[in-house]
Design an enzyme around this catalytic site. Structure first.
Site, PDB file in Angstrom:
ATOM      1  N   CYS A 177      -6.690  -5.057  -7.279  1.00  0.00           N
ATOM      2  CA  CYS A 177      -6.608  -4.796  -5.754  1.00  0.00           C
ATOM      3  C   CYS A 177      -5.657  -5.921  -5.073  1.00  0.00           C
ATOM      4  CB  CYS A 177      -7.552  -4.253  -5.149  1.00  0.00           C
ATOM      5  SG  CYS A 177      -8.972  -5.382  -5.391  1.00  0.00           S
TER       6      CYS A 177
ATOM      7  N   TYR B 156       0.869  -1.173   0.153  1.00  0.00           N
ATOM      8  CA  TYR B 156       0.108   0.084  -0.130  1.00  0.00           C
ATOM      9  C   TYR B 156       0.831   1.380   0.113  1.00  0.00           C
ATOM     10  CZ  TYR B 156      -3.874  -3.080   1.026  1.00  0.00           C
ATOM     11  OH  TYR B 156      -4.754  -4.095   0.894  1.00  0.00           O
TER      12      TYR B 156
ATOM     13  N   ASN C  72     -12.742  -0.635  -4.517  1.00  0.00           N
ATOM     14  CA  ASN C  72     -12.632  -0.822  -5.836  1.00  0.00           C
ATOM     15  C   ASN C  72     -13.682  -1.759  -6.369  1.00  0.00           C
ATOM     16  OD1 ASN C  72     -11.817  -1.626  -8.565  1.00  0.00           O
ATOM     17  ND2 ASN C  72     -10.380  -3.140  -7.442  1.00  0.00           N
TER      18      ASN C  72
END
Length: 174
Positions: free
Chosen positions: A139, A108, A131
């Site tokens: 993701c 991240y 998402n």
């Protein structure tokens, strides 16, 4: 008013629900056991633009593309046209997710750096979690700073399966 088309398909890790539009762009993709969450997200994103959803097999060829991906043709999803609502920040994160090559992962924090917001790893994680186009906007290729498979709305087991399917899995999880 927008018209969306919905289809469902089996996969080795559960049934997917996908939503495409009249132009053949994917608008949403998630697991059917999270369909209520997906619909809530769509309603939130398209609050200002009314839409209807109709059943349609293989809308815009999107179901076929996902079948090819699950059959091992991993690059099939790379050129799927997508269209999302959401905030400018969310869309920036989602666009950057599509730049992560199949078989690779990032953290991240690294994703935050790539969008020019190096201190925004938590905000990136929040955007990642909302998402609407799972797998195609990958993701699942984002992991925690210590290598943990955290933060996948479809469940850690699915994230692990997807990463293994794409040829990457941290050695301590094999």
């Amino acid at each position: 008013m927008l018209t969306f088309f919905i289809d469902r398909m089996p996969t080795p890790v559960g049934e997917l629900v996908l939503i495409g539009d009249e132009q053949g762009r994917m608008r949403a993709l998630d697991w059917t056991d999270h369909e209520a969450r997906l619909m809530k997200l769509l309603n939130s994103h398209y609050r200002a633009t009314p839409f209807v959803i109709q059943e349609r097999a293989n809308p815009g060829g999107l179901t076929e593309v996902m079948q090819r991906y699950f059959a091992g043709e991993l690059a099939a999803i790379d050129t799927v046209p997508v269209m999302t609502a959401g905030t400018e920040f969310q869309r920036t994160v989602w666009q950057q997710l599509r730049q992560i090559p199949c078989g690779e992962i990032i953290t991240y924090g690294e994703l935050a750096k790539r969008i020019g917001r190096p201190t925004a790893s938590r905000a990136v994680g929040m955007a990642n979690g909302t998402n609407p186009i799972s797998i195609v906007v990958p993701c699942h290729r984002v992991i925690g700073s210590q290598g943990a498979l955290t933060g996948y709305a479809g469940g850690v087991q699915r994230k692990q399966w997807l990463l293994k399917h794409e040829g990457f899995l941290p050695q301590d999880l094999i």
